[in-house]
Design a protein around this motif. Sequence first.
Motif, PDB file in Angstrom:
ATOM      1  N   SER A 161       0.830  -1.209   0.000  1.00 61.80           N
ATOM      2  CA  SER A 161       0.000   0.000   0.000  1.00 61.80           C
ATOM      3  C   SER A 161       0.862   1.256   0.000  1.00 61.80           C
ATOM      4  CB  SER A 161      -0.930  -0.015   1.220  1.00 61.80           C
ATOM      5  OG  SER A 161      -1.725   1.156   1.253  1.00 61.80           O
ATOM      6  N   GLN A 162       1.912   1.265   0.800  1.00 65.22           N
ATOM      7  CA  GLN A 162       2.777   2.441   0.869  1.00 65.22           C
ATOM      8  C   GLN A 162       3.555   2.647  -0.421  1.00 65.22           C
ATOM      9  OE1 GLN A 162       5.028   2.888   4.521  1.00 65.22           O
ATOM     10  NE2 GLN A 162       3.429   1.855   5.705  1.00 65.22           N
ATOM     11  N   ARG A 163       3.995   1.550  -1.069  1.00 60.34           N
ATOM     12  CA  ARG A 163       4.680   1.691  -2.354  1.00 60.34           C
ATOM     13  C   ARG A 163       3.748   2.284  -3.404  1.00 60.34           C
ATOM     14  NH1 ARG A 163       6.616  -3.429  -1.169  1.00 60.34           N
ATOM     15  NH2 ARG A 163       5.378  -4.438  -2.794  1.00 60.34           N
ATOM     16  N   LEU A 164       2.507   1.821  -3.432  1.00 55.62           N
ATOM     17  CA  LEU A 164       1.558   2.336  -4.413  1.00 55.62           C
ATOM     18  C   LEU A 164       1.217   3.798  -4.127  1.00 55.62           C
ATOM     19  CD1 LEU A 164      -0.824  -0.739  -4.831  1.00 55.62           C
ATOM     20  CD2 LEU A 164       1.082  -0.024  -6.299  1.00 55.62           C
ATOM     21  N   ASP A 165       1.118   4.161  -2.855  1.00 52.12           N
ATOM     22  CA  ASP A 165       0.872   5.564  -2.509  1.00 52.12           C
ATOM     23  C   ASP A 165       2.015   6.446  -3.019  1.00 52.12           C
ATOM     24  OD1 ASP A 165      -1.502   4.977  -1.274  1.00 52.12           O
ATOM     25  OD2 ASP A 165      -0.681   4.980   0.765  1.00 52.12           O
TER      26      ASP A 165
ATOM     27  N   ASP B 215       3.752   6.019  -5.585  1.00 52.38           N
ATOM     28  CA  ASP B 215       3.718   6.121  -7.048  1.00 52.38           C
ATOM     29  C   ASP B 215       2.678   7.124  -7.553  1.00 52.38           C
ATOM     30  OD1 ASP B 215       5.733   4.289  -7.309  1.00 52.38           O
ATOM     31  OD2 ASP B 215       4.393   2.571  -7.596  1.00 52.38           O
ATOM     32  N   ASP B 216       1.818   7.623  -6.661  1.00 52.68           N
ATOM     33  CA  ASP B 216       0.829   8.649  -7.011  1.00 52.68           C
ATOM     34  C   ASP B 216      -0.005   8.215  -8.219  1.00 52.68           C
ATOM     35  OD1 ASP B 216      -0.556  11.016  -6.740  1.00 52.68           O
ATOM     36  OD2 ASP B 216       0.835  12.160  -8.002  1.00 52.68           O
ATOM     37  N   LEU B 217      -0.646   7.059  -8.095  1.00 53.38           N
ATOM     38  CA  LEU B 217      -1.413   6.473  -9.187  1.00 53.38           C
ATOM     39  C   LEU B 217      -2.837   6.998  -9.209  1.00 53.38           C
ATOM     40  CD1 LEU B 217      -0.268   2.794  -8.583  1.00 53.38           C
ATOM     41  CD2 LEU B 217       0.541   4.286 -10.427  1.00 53.38           C
ATOM     42  N   GLU B 218      -3.470   6.824 -10.360  1.00 55.70           N
ATOM     43  CA  GLU B 218      -4.898   7.077 -10.431  1.00 55.70           C
ATOM     44  C   GLU B 218      -5.621   6.059  -9.549  1.00 55.70           C
ATOM     45  OE1 GLU B 218      -6.537   9.472 -11.921  1.00 55.70           O
ATOM     46  OE2 GLU B 218      -4.656  10.381 -12.637  1.00 55.70           O
ATOM     47  N   PRO B 219      -6.760   6.437  -8.943  1.00 53.26           N
ATOM     48  CA  PRO B 219      -7.448   5.528  -8.016  1.00 53.26           C
ATOM     49  C   PRO B 219      -7.755   4.167  -8.618  1.00 53.26           C
ATOM     50  CG  PRO B 219      -8.374   7.726  -7.847  1.00 53.26           C
ATOM     51  CD  PRO B 219      -7.407   7.763  -8.992  1.00 53.26           C
ATOM     52  N   GLU B 220      -8.171   4.137  -9.889  1.00 52.51           N
ATOM     53  CA  GLU B 220      -8.493   2.852 -10.504  1.00 52.51           C
ATOM     54  C   GLU B 220      -7.253   1.979 -10.650  1.00 52.51           C
ATOM     55  OE1 GLU B 220      -9.157   5.799 -11.726  1.00 52.51           O
ATOM     56  OE2 GLU B 220     -11.351   5.986 -11.603  1.00 52.51           O
ATOM     57  N   ASP B 221      -6.126   2.593 -11.054  1.00 53.26           N
ATOM     58  CA  ASP B 221      -4.881   1.833 -11.197  1.00 53.26           C
ATOM     59  C   ASP B 221      -4.391   1.333  -9.851  1.00 53.26           C
ATOM     60  OD1 ASP B 221      -4.847   2.221 -13.937  1.00 53.26           O
ATOM     61  OD2 ASP B 221      -3.649   4.064 -13.795  1.00 53.26           O
ATOM     62  N   ARG B 222      -4.500   2.193  -8.828  1.00 56.04           N
ATOM     63  CA  ARG B 222      -4.061   1.777  -7.500  1.00 56.04           C
ATOM     64  C   ARG B 222      -4.886   0.596  -6.999  1.00 56.04           C
ATOM     65  NH1 ARG B 222      -4.582   1.759  -2.200  1.00 56.04           N
ATOM     66  NH2 ARG B 222      -2.798   2.368  -0.885  1.00 56.04           N
ATOM     67  N   MET B 223      -6.176   0.662  -7.191  1.00 56.70           N
ATOM     68  CA  MET B 223      -7.047  -0.419  -6.740  1.00 56.70           C
ATOM     69  C   MET B 223      -6.713  -1.723  -7.463  1.00 56.70           C
ATOM     70  SD  MET B 223     -11.229  -0.554  -6.734  1.00 56.70           S
ATOM     71  CE  MET B 223     -11.247   1.000  -5.820  1.00 56.70           C
ATOM     72  N   ARG B 224      -6.464  -1.633  -8.774  1.00 57.23           N
ATOM     73  CA  ARG B 224      -6.146  -2.830  -9.550  1.00 57.23           C
ATOM     74  C   ARG B 224      -4.836  -3.461  -9.081  1.00 57.23           C
ATOM     75  NH1 ARG B 224      -2.787  -3.075 -13.650  1.00 57.23           N
ATOM     76  NH2 ARG B 224      -2.853  -0.794 -13.935  1.00 57.23           N
ATOM     77  N   LEU B 225      -3.798  -2.624  -8.884  1.00 53.82           N
ATOM     78  CA  LEU B 225      -2.505  -3.141  -8.453  1.00 53.82           C
ATOM     79  C   LEU B 225      -2.563  -3.662  -7.022  1.00 53.82           C
ATOM     80  CD1 LEU B 225      -0.148  -0.456 -10.029  1.00 53.82           C
ATOM     81  CD2 LEU B 225      -0.471  -2.825 -10.772  1.00 53.82           C
ATOM     82  N   MET B 226      -3.349  -3.010  -6.185  1.00 54.24           N
ATOM     83  CA  MET B 226      -3.495  -3.491  -4.813  1.00 54.24           C
ATOM     84  C   MET B 226      -4.183  -4.850  -4.797  1.00 54.24           C
ATOM     85  SD  MET B 226      -2.620  -2.307  -1.816  1.00 54.24           S
ATOM     86  CE  MET B 226      -2.739  -3.108  -0.211  1.00 54.24           C
ATOM     87  N   ARG B 227      -5.135  -5.027  -5.680  1.00 53.33           N
ATOM     88  CA  ARG B 227      -5.859  -6.294  -5.737  1.00 53.33           C
ATOM     89  C   ARG B 227      -4.956  -7.426  -6.255  1.00 53.33           C
ATOM     90  NH1 ARG B 227      -9.848  -4.463  -8.114  1.00 53.33           N
ATOM     91  NH2 ARG B 227      -9.244  -4.890 -10.264  1.00 53.33           N
ATOM     92  N   THR B 228      -4.246  -7.181  -7.355  1.00 51.60           N
ATOM     93  CA  THR B 228      -3.383  -8.233  -7.910  1.00 51.60           C
ATOM     94  C   THR B 228      -2.182  -8.498  -7.006  1.00 51.60           C
ATOM     95  OG1 THR B 228      -2.218  -6.583  -9.265  1.00 51.60           O
ATOM     96  CG2 THR B 228      -4.068  -7.756 -10.278  1.00 51.60           C
ATOM     97  N   GLY B 229      -1.609  -7.420  -6.439  1.00 49.04           N
ATOM     98  CA  GLY B 229      -0.485  -7.603  -5.527  1.00 49.04           C
ATOM     99  C   GLY B 229      -0.900  -8.320  -4.259  1.00 49.04           C
ATOM    100  N   GLY B 230      -2.081  -7.964  -3.740  1.00 48.99           N
ATOM    101  CA  GLY B 230      -2.576  -8.632  -2.545  1.00 48.99           C
ATOM    102  C   GLY B 230      -2.821 -10.108  -2.777  1.00 48.99           C
ATOM    103  N   ARG B 231      -3.277 -10.458  -3.981  1.00 52.17           N
ATOM    104  CA  ARG B 231      -3.503 -11.865  -4.293  1.00 52.17           C
ATOM    105  C   ARG B 231      -2.180 -12.634  -4.299  1.00 52.17           C
ATOM    106  NH1 ARG B 231      -5.412 -11.339  -9.165  1.00 52.17           N
ATOM    107  NH2 ARG B 231      -7.479 -10.773  -8.361  1.00 52.17           N
ATOM    108  N   MET B 232      -1.116 -12.024  -4.842  1.00 51.76           N
ATOM    109  CA  MET B 232       0.186 -12.686  -4.846  1.00 51.76           C
ATOM    110  C   MET B 232       0.704 -12.876  -3.425  1.00 51.76           C
ATOM    111  SD  MET B 232       2.270 -11.126  -8.127  1.00 51.76           S
ATOM    112  CE  MET B 232       3.481 -12.450  -8.034  1.00 51.76           C
ATOM    113  N   ILE B 233       0.494 -11.868  -2.585  1.00 52.92           N
ATOM    114  CA  ILE B 233       0.927 -11.979  -1.191  1.00 52.92           C
ATOM    115  C   ILE B 233       0.214 -13.132  -0.501  1.00 52.92           C
ATOM    116  CG2 ILE B 233       0.815 -10.851   1.070  1.00 52.92           C
ATOM    117  CD1 ILE B 233       1.332  -8.187  -0.423  1.00 52.92           C
ATOM    118  N   ASP B 234      -1.100 -13.192  -0.662  1.00 52.67           N
ATOM    119  CA  ASP B 234      -1.874 -14.231   0.011  1.00 52.67           C
ATOM    120  C   ASP B 234      -1.503 -15.625  -0.485  1.00 52.67           C
ATOM    121  OD1 ASP B 234      -3.118 -12.227   1.399  1.00 52.67           O
ATOM    122  OD2 ASP B 234      -4.962 -12.250   0.208  1.00 52.67           O
ATOM    123  N   GLU B 235      -1.276 -15.756  -1.786  1.00 53.40           N
ATOM    124  CA  GLU B 235      -0.915 -17.061  -2.330  1.00 53.40           C
ATOM    125  C   GLU B 235       0.490 -17.467  -1.922  1.00 53.40           C
ATOM    126  OE1 GLU B 235      -1.480 -16.584  -6.508  1.00 53.40           O
ATOM    127  OE2 GLU B 235      -3.681 -16.789  -6.398  1.00 53.40           O
TER     128      GLU B 235
END
Length: 281
Positions: free
Chosen positions: A189-193, A195-215
């Motif tokens: 979350s802090q890395r994405l913050d 990067d100053d991303l658009e909200p949609e891009d941040r949400m997408r990367l947080m979702r895919t990155g979070g899935r990799m973390i959980d797996e």
Amino acid sequence: MTRSRYCLVAFVLLLALAGCRREAEVPGGAVDGAAQAPVPTADGVAADAPVVLEDVMESDPRYIIGISYPPGINSYPELAAELKRYADAARADLMDAVEARDPSSTGAAGAPYDLALPFDMVMETPEVVAVQATGTSYTGGAHGNPLVARFVWLPARAEMLRAEALVQGPGGWNDISAFVRESLHAALSQRLDADDLEPEDRMRLMRTGGRMIDEGTVPTAGNFANFEPVPSTGGRLRALRFVFPPYQVGPYSDGVQTVEVPAAVLLPHLAPEYRALFTAG
């Protein structure tokens, strides 16, 4: 440091830089773009004559190999045998690629394959000796394949400290996994913050990155096989730093990520024979 040792280390570092190494600190762990999932090692230790490790510098027009070991490592024969198995496996993988390579390759694709593999001492006490291996193996493509491993030797017990023996029962890995996941999610979350991303891009990367973390942090010993000790005063350990290679809990660009899990989280789940190594203070 002797002149020959200095030259060898410089040689290995130059190879590592050629493999596109990048390091940066992040909350919840460190990021190091020069490592990957470890080459598998045997469960046991050498039973034959002690291994004597020597630094390696080898090259021909097809490949370059640089391997360096920490001074004094031959004082721990069983640990030295583990390091040799890792290095031999990495070298064998490189040479397999060299032999399979199209000899007509030219230009950038014809650059020599290389293995840069330094081993460094992380901790050395009468109770715990820890070594890290971090390097790259280049066999074509845009960048080298990162290599990482951790080896923790207990001299008094004459054994390697391994994840499957360290923690008792699946419940222990559940708690450790939960702690690690929280830290990795916060770091993402802090890395994405930053990067100053658009909200949609941040949400997408947080979702895919979070899935990799959980797996990558499913609570099994295999997902936490690489760790290094974090010393406290008096020679005991205050934490273990778990190490996750690229692609386990994030994309290659995130590098190797580490999470320090304090002894207070570990102690309720440790096998009795290892609890004296730690302090919760």
